[in-house]
Write a protein that holds these residues in place. Sequence first.
Motif, PDB file in Angstrom:
ATOM      1  N   ASP A 193      76.321  27.249  32.019  1.00  0.00           N
ATOM      2  CA  ASP A 193      75.633  26.009  31.638  1.00  0.00           C
ATOM      3  C   ASP A 193      75.094  25.282  32.860  1.00  0.00           C
ATOM      4  N   LYS A 194      75.880  25.200  33.921  1.00  0.00           N
ATOM      5  CA  LYS A 194      75.417  24.522  35.132  1.00  0.00           C
ATOM      6  C   LYS A 194      74.310  25.324  35.803  1.00  0.00           C
ATOM      7  N   ASP A 195      74.447  26.644  35.851  1.00  0.00           N
ATOM      8  CA  ASP A 195      73.383  27.471  36.429  1.00  0.00           C
ATOM      9  C   ASP A 195      72.063  27.240  35.694  1.00  0.00           C
ATOM     10  N   ALA A 196      72.124  27.198  34.355  1.00  0.00           N
ATOM     11  CA  ALA A 196      70.911  26.976  33.564  1.00  0.00           C
ATOM     12  C   ALA A 196      70.328  25.581  33.823  1.00  0.00           C
ATOM     13  N   ALA A 197      71.182  24.579  33.947  1.00  0.00           N
ATOM     14  CA  ALA A 197      70.696  23.224  34.217  1.00  0.00           C
ATOM     15  C   ALA A 197      70.050  23.142  35.599  1.00  0.00           C
ATOM     16  N   PHE A 198      70.642  23.785  36.589  1.00  0.00           N
ATOM     17  CA  PHE A 198      70.046  23.784  37.926  1.00  0.00           C
ATOM     18  C   PHE A 198      68.707  24.528  37.920  1.00  0.00           C
ATOM     19  N   ARG A 199      68.604  25.618  37.144  1.00  0.00           N
ATOM     20  CA  ARG A 199      67.324  26.320  37.014  1.00  0.00           C
ATOM     21  C   ARG A 199      66.273  25.404  36.389  1.00  0.00           C
ATOM     22  N   ARG A 200      66.685  24.639  35.380  1.00  0.00           N
ATOM     23  CA  ARG A 200      65.748  23.723  34.723  1.00  0.00           C
ATOM     24  C   ARG A 200      65.258  22.648  35.696  1.00  0.00           C
ATOM     25  N   LEU A 201      66.135  22.185  36.582  1.00  0.00           N
ATOM     26  CA  LEU A 201      65.698  21.229  37.608  1.00  0.00           C
ATOM     27  C   LEU A 201      64.631  21.848  38.505  1.00  0.00           C
ATOM     28  N   ALA A 202      64.840  23.104  38.894  1.00  0.00           N
ATOM     29  CA  ALA A 202      63.847  23.791  39.727  1.00  0.00           C
ATOM     30  C   ALA A 202      62.518  23.915  38.986  1.00  0.00           C
ATOM     31  N   LEU A 203      62.577  24.208  37.697  1.00  0.00           N
ATOM     32  CA  LEU A 203      61.354  24.338  36.909  1.00  0.00           C
ATOM     33  C   LEU A 203      60.662  22.990  36.713  1.00  0.00           C
ATOM     34  N   ALA A 204      61.439  21.930  36.581  1.00  0.00           N
ATOM     35  CA  ALA A 204      60.829  20.600  36.448  1.00  0.00           C
ATOM     36  C   ALA A 204      60.006  20.277  37.689  1.00  0.00           C
ATOM     37  N   THR A 205      60.514  20.611  38.864  1.00  0.00           N
ATOM     38  CA  THR A 205      59.758  20.351  40.095  1.00  0.00           C
ATOM     39  C   THR A 205      58.538  21.249  40.180  1.00  0.00           C
ATOM     40  N   GLU A 206      58.622  22.457  39.621  1.00  0.00           N
ATOM     41  CA  GLU A 206      57.488  23.378  39.667  1.00  0.00           C
ATOM     42  C   GLU A 206      56.277  22.804  38.932  1.00  0.00           C
ATOM     43  N   GLY A 207      56.515  22.115  37.808  1.00  0.00           N
ATOM     44  CA  GLY A 207      55.394  21.536  37.067  1.00  0.00           C
ATOM     45  C   GLY A 207      54.576  20.590  37.927  1.00  0.00           C
ATOM     46  N   TYR A 208      55.256  19.776  38.703  1.00  0.00           N
ATOM     47  CA  TYR A 208      54.563  18.837  39.595  1.00  0.00           C
ATOM     48  C   TYR A 208      53.830  19.588  40.703  1.00  0.00           C
ATOM     49  N   CYS A 209      54.439  20.640  41.214  1.00  0.00           N
ATOM     50  CA  CYS A 209      53.813  21.412  42.288  1.00  0.00           C
ATOM     51  C   CYS A 209      52.567  22.136  41.791  1.00  0.00           C
ATOM     52  N   VAL A 210      52.640  22.761  40.634  1.00  0.00           N
ATOM     53  CA  VAL A 210      51.491  23.479  40.086  1.00  0.00           C
ATOM     54  C   VAL A 210      50.344  22.500  39.860  1.00  0.00           C
ATOM     55  N   HIS A 211      50.648  21.345  39.312  1.00  0.00           N
ATOM     56  CA  HIS A 211      49.626  20.333  39.068  1.00  0.00           C
ATOM     57  C   HIS A 211      48.965  19.877  40.372  1.00  0.00           C
ATOM     58  N   ALA A 212      49.729  19.848  41.463  1.00  0.00           N
ATOM     59  CA  ALA A 212      49.193  19.407  42.756  1.00  0.00           C
ATOM     60  C   ALA A 212      48.521  20.541  43.529  1.00  0.00           C
ATOM     61  N   GLY A 213      48.534  21.748  42.968  1.00  0.00           N
ATOM     62  CA  GLY A 213      47.866  22.867  43.614  1.00  0.00           C
ATOM     63  C   GLY A 213      48.729  23.690  44.545  1.00  0.00           C
ATOM     64  N   CYS A 214      50.027  23.462  44.544  1.00  0.00           N
ATOM     65  CA  CYS A 214      50.930  24.287  45.370  1.00  0.00           C
ATOM     66  C   CYS A 214      50.967  25.701  44.804  1.00  0.00           C
ATOM     67  N   ARG A 215      51.131  26.659  45.663  1.00  0.00           N
ATOM     68  CA  ARG A 215      51.163  28.049  45.211  1.00  0.00           C
ATOM     69  C   ARG A 215      52.460  28.709  45.644  1.00  0.00           C
ATOM     70  N   HIS A 216      53.565  28.164  45.201  1.00  0.00           N
ATOM     71  CA  HIS A 216      54.859  28.778  45.495  1.00  0.00           C
ATOM     72  C   HIS A 216      55.714  28.782  44.241  1.00  0.00           C
ATOM     73  N   ARG A 217      56.657  29.665  44.212  1.00  0.00           N
ATOM     74  CA  ARG A 217      57.611  29.699  43.114  1.00  0.00           C
ATOM     75  C   ARG A 217      58.583  28.542  43.299  1.00  0.00           C
ATOM     76  N   PRO A 218      59.287  28.160  42.232  1.00  0.00           N
ATOM     77  CA  PRO A 218      60.273  27.107  42.427  1.00  0.00           C
ATOM     78  C   PRO A 218      61.356  27.594  43.373  1.00  0.00           C
ATOM     79  N   ALA A 219      61.636  26.801  44.371  1.00  0.00           N
ATOM     80  CA  ALA A 219      62.679  27.186  45.323  1.00  0.00           C
ATOM     81  C   ALA A 219      64.022  26.968  44.661  1.00  0.00           C
ATOM     82  N   PHE A 220      64.704  28.033  44.356  1.00  0.00           N
ATOM     83  CA  PHE A 220      65.998  27.940  43.701  1.00  0.00           C
ATOM     84  C   PHE A 220      66.792  29.185  44.006  1.00  0.00           C
ATOM     85  N   SER A 221      68.052  29.017  44.283  1.00  0.00           N
ATOM     86  CA  SER A 221      68.945  30.159  44.409  1.00  0.00           C
ATOM     87  C   SER A 221      70.251  29.795  43.724  1.00  0.00           C
TER      88      SER A 221
END
Length: 171
Positions: free
Chosen positions: A77-105
């Motif tokens: 459950d925590k791993d999935a929640a942390f992944r969702r946080l990484a994906l939430a930041t990705e939406g903002y990055c994609v909108h701003a034109g960043c070309r990287h995957r969400p940084a998450f490990s």
Amino acid sequence: MTEDRGAAGPYIEYDGLPVLHGSEVKLPLIHPYAPVEAGRYITPAGGRLTIRKSERNSAHLRITLDHLGCPAQSTPDKDAAFRRLALATEGYCVHAGCRHRPAFSDGVMRCFEVRTGSIPLATFVRAVLAVELGDLTPAGRLVEEAEARFGPVRPAEKLDGEDQAAAGQDR
């Protein structure tokens, strides 16, 4: 009390938290509602939280959370929640034109890249600390906000296999 854990030791018990390396004992404790600044902190659950500018992209902050592989922090459950946080930041990055995957490990060291000015730093850190303490709601809320602004984010399962390779890589 001191514990020796091999070459990386000595580790020391600190204020009822999991053992810390001797060099970490003087790190400040971060409170979920205190002001948040760049630096290195001990979290309420004994993790090490580091906030600094990204070395690869100055438009981002790099936030790392290390629990030294604590099993209580590596639940599905925590791993999935942390992944969702990484994906939430990705939406903002994609909108701003960043070309990287969400940084998450996953696991021992969780890494996030948060675009400066997208999600307020205090809000993101509070969500990380909430997940660490077992409240998964703020992570879901950040994803909902990103989806409301930019459309659907990828499912969290899509991050599997990208964990270490994606951490901090700009494309």
